[in-house]
Scaffold this motif. Structure first.
Motif, short mmCIF file in Angstrom:
data_model
loop_
_atom_site.label_atom_id
_atom_site.label_comp_id
_atom_site.label_asym_id
_atom_site.label_seq_id
_atom_site.Cartn_x
_atom_site.Cartn_y
_atom_site.Cartn_z
N THR A 122 50.06 24.55 44.99
CA THR A 122 49.54 24.53 43.62
C THR A 122 48.17 25.21 43.55
O THR A 122 47.87 25.93 42.59
N ILE A 123 47.35 25.00 44.55
CA ILE A 123 46.03 25.63 44.60
C ILE A 123 46.16 27.15 44.58
O ILE A 123 45.46 27.85 43.83
N LEU A 124 47.07 27.68 45.38
CA LEU A 124 47.26 29.13 45.42
C LEU A 124 47.77 29.66 44.09
O LEU A 124 47.37 30.74 43.64
N LYS A 125 48.67 28.92 43.45
CA LYS A 125 49.15 29.34 42.14
C LYS A 125 48.01 29.42 41.13
O LYS A 125 47.91 30.38 40.35
N MET A 126 47.14 28.40 41.14
CA MET A 126 46.02 28.38 40.20
C MET A 126 45.04 29.51 40.48
O MET A 126 44.57 30.21 39.57
N MET A 127 44.75 29.72 41.76
CA MET A 127 43.82 30.78 42.12
C MET A 127 44.37 32.15 41.75
O MET A 127 43.65 33.02 41.24
N ASN A 128 45.66 32.35 41.99
CA ASN A 128 46.28 33.62 41.67
C ASN A 128 46.21 33.88 40.16
O ASN A 128 45.91 35.00 39.71
N PHE A 145 49.59 34.47 48.14
CA PHE A 145 48.29 34.82 48.70
C PHE A 145 48.11 36.33 48.77
O PHE A 145 47.04 36.86 48.49
N CYS A 146 49.17 37.03 49.14
CA CYS A 146 49.13 38.50 49.17
C CYS A 146 48.87 39.05 47.77
O CYS A 146 48.12 40.01 47.60
N GLU A 147 49.51 38.44 46.76
CA GLU A 147 49.29 38.90 45.39
C GLU A 147 47.85 38.68 44.97
O GLU A 147 47.23 39.54 44.33
N VAL A 172 33.17 27.28 38.17
CA VAL A 172 33.26 25.82 38.17
C VAL A 172 34.46 25.33 38.97
O VAL A 172 34.37 24.37 39.75
N LEU A 173 35.60 25.99 38.78
CA LEU A 173 36.85 25.50 39.36
C LEU A 173 37.04 25.88 40.83
O LEU A 173 37.60 25.10 41.61
N MET A 174 36.58 27.07 41.22
CA MET A 174 36.84 27.54 42.59
C MET A 174 36.31 26.62 43.68
O MET A 174 37.02 26.36 44.66
N PRO A 175 35.08 26.11 43.59
CA PRO A 175 34.63 25.21 44.67
C PRO A 175 35.53 23.99 44.85
O PRO A 175 35.78 23.55 45.97
N THR A 176 36.04 23.45 43.74
CA THR A 176 36.94 22.30 43.83
C THR A 176 38.26 22.69 44.49
O THR A 176 38.78 21.95 45.34
N LEU A 177 38.78 23.84 44.14
CA LEU A 177 40.04 24.30 44.73
C LEU A 177 39.88 24.54 46.22
O LEU A 177 40.77 24.19 47.02
N VAL A 178 38.77 25.13 46.61
CA VAL A 178 38.54 25.39 48.04
C VAL A 178 38.39 24.08 48.79
O VAL A 178 38.93 23.90 49.90
#
Length: 362
Positions: free
Chosen positions: A63-69, A128-130, A30-36
């Motif tokens: 913030t997007i990268l933090k949430m995705m990680n 992003f590397c993490e 649900v969340l990933m499409p919004t983040l992208v």
């Protein structure tokens, strides 16, 4: 909306049990499409041709990268064996398609850039590397050719991080800067993933870069953090079946043989750190990680290099080492280390005896 190759739930619920694998997977879908989508909308504003500034768009992307990680670390670490690789591969294709195009973030001829922007961009690159490192350890790829490309790009950036003072400023247009202790710690999950998945030759080269960088940081808090990480790496070598056992190379031997020198460099300035170093040396001789306790080069190196820590004779007379100035718990560790040494050279015995008989010894 950007969609993955997997099916997203038709109905978005108000609550998800994130400690359940299926519920967390549904939440990510649900969340990933919004983040992208937010990432794609922010890109043009964040990366203005000719300059990068601390804009709201840059903050949003960070913030997007933090949430995705956080999301991918949660599911790939906690539920590694239960997550379908095909599902991860679908989202990996989306991530590599829309995020890798600008990685390392900040690469290019940006004439206007202040220190805080550089720090933020480096934080983002490490994040992003993490994120990618979690995918690596899960054993997921997005096709052989695509996986090879993004892994190579990530490895190149990490090599710049740890060997940056020599080459990276020219290669990546200042993308890599002197990193903080916090940033160094943030790289360790990435380092661990790469060391456990690279082939032996490249793994040894990368490990050497990490150890060399650690040596350049001596005298700083980052040196202690690096030591703790490399110590943990050493202690993973006890299980011969571990992939990490292949990492025990000449690089780790060289790192070990520097530890006695670090002891007398420290003198009595940091007893806690001195004790930690001695405990790693004791662990090596007692538990034989990677066969180092049976390595004659390690034993001979320890025996020779530990002498100045106790006592040495010079042309100007006898000089006591840090041993006599350190508190009792550290001295006990030093004596324990001597116990595990295969042999005691005469000069080492004499030096230790001088410490015991000296009036300055507590």
């Amino acid at each position: 909306m950007v969609a993955s190759d997997t099916k997203v739930e038709a109905t978005i619920r108000n609550t998800y049990e994130l400690n359940d694998c299926d519920e967390l997977k549904a939440f990510i879908d649900v969340l990933m499409p919004t983040l992208v989508d937010l990432w794609l909308e922010s890109q043009p504003s964040a990366f203005t041709p000719g300059s990068i500034a601390l804009t709201p768009a840059l903050a949003v992307m960070h913030t997007i990268l933090k949430m995705m990680n956080l999301l991918w670390r949660s599911i790939l670490v906690e539920f590694k064996d239960r997550v379908p690789r095909s599902w991860v591969a679908g989202w990996l294709k989306v991530i590599t398609k829309h995020f890798m195009i600008h990685f390392p973030f900040g690469t290019g001829n940006f004439s206007v850039r202040d220190r805080q922007v550089d720090v933020t961009l480096q934080d983002r690159n490490i994040l992003f590397c993490e994120l990618l490192s979690h995918v690596i350890l899960s054993g997921t790829d997005a096709g052989e050719e695509a996986s090879s490309e993004w892994r190579d790009t990530m490895l190149d950036y990490m090599l710049d991080m740890f060997d940056g003072e020599r080459e990276s400023r020219k290669k990546n247009d200042g993308t890599v800067i002197v990193f903080s202790t916090q940033q160094l710690e943030a790289t360790f999950p990435v380092v661990w993933s790469l060391l456990n998945t690279l082939d032996d030759e490249i793994s040894a080269e990368f490990l050497k870069a990490v150890c060399d960088k650690s040596n350049t940081l001596w005298g700083t808090l980052s040196a202690i953090v690096s030591f703790e990480f490399l110590s943990r790496l050493l202690k993973t070598q006890n299980n011969p079946g571990d992939r990490s056992s292949l990492l025990v190379t000449d690089v780790m031997r060289d790192w070990l043989l520097l530890l006695p020198k670090r002891l007398w460099q420290l003198k009595a300035t940091n007893p806690v750190f001195s004790q930690s170093i001695l405990e790693v040396m004791i662990y090596t001789l007692k538990n034989n990680p990677g066969g180092f306790a049976q390595d004659s080069a390690v034993a001979a190196g320890f025996e020779a290099a530990i002498k100045p820590f106790f006592h040495v004779e010079t042309a100007k007379g006898a000089i006591f080492g840090p041993f006599v100035m350190l508190p009792e718990p550290v001295q006990i560790c030093a004596v324990t280390f001597l116990y595990y040494l295969p042999s005691w050279p005469e000069k080492l015995v004499r030096g230790y005896a001088e410490c015991l008989s000296a009036a300055v010894c507590p």
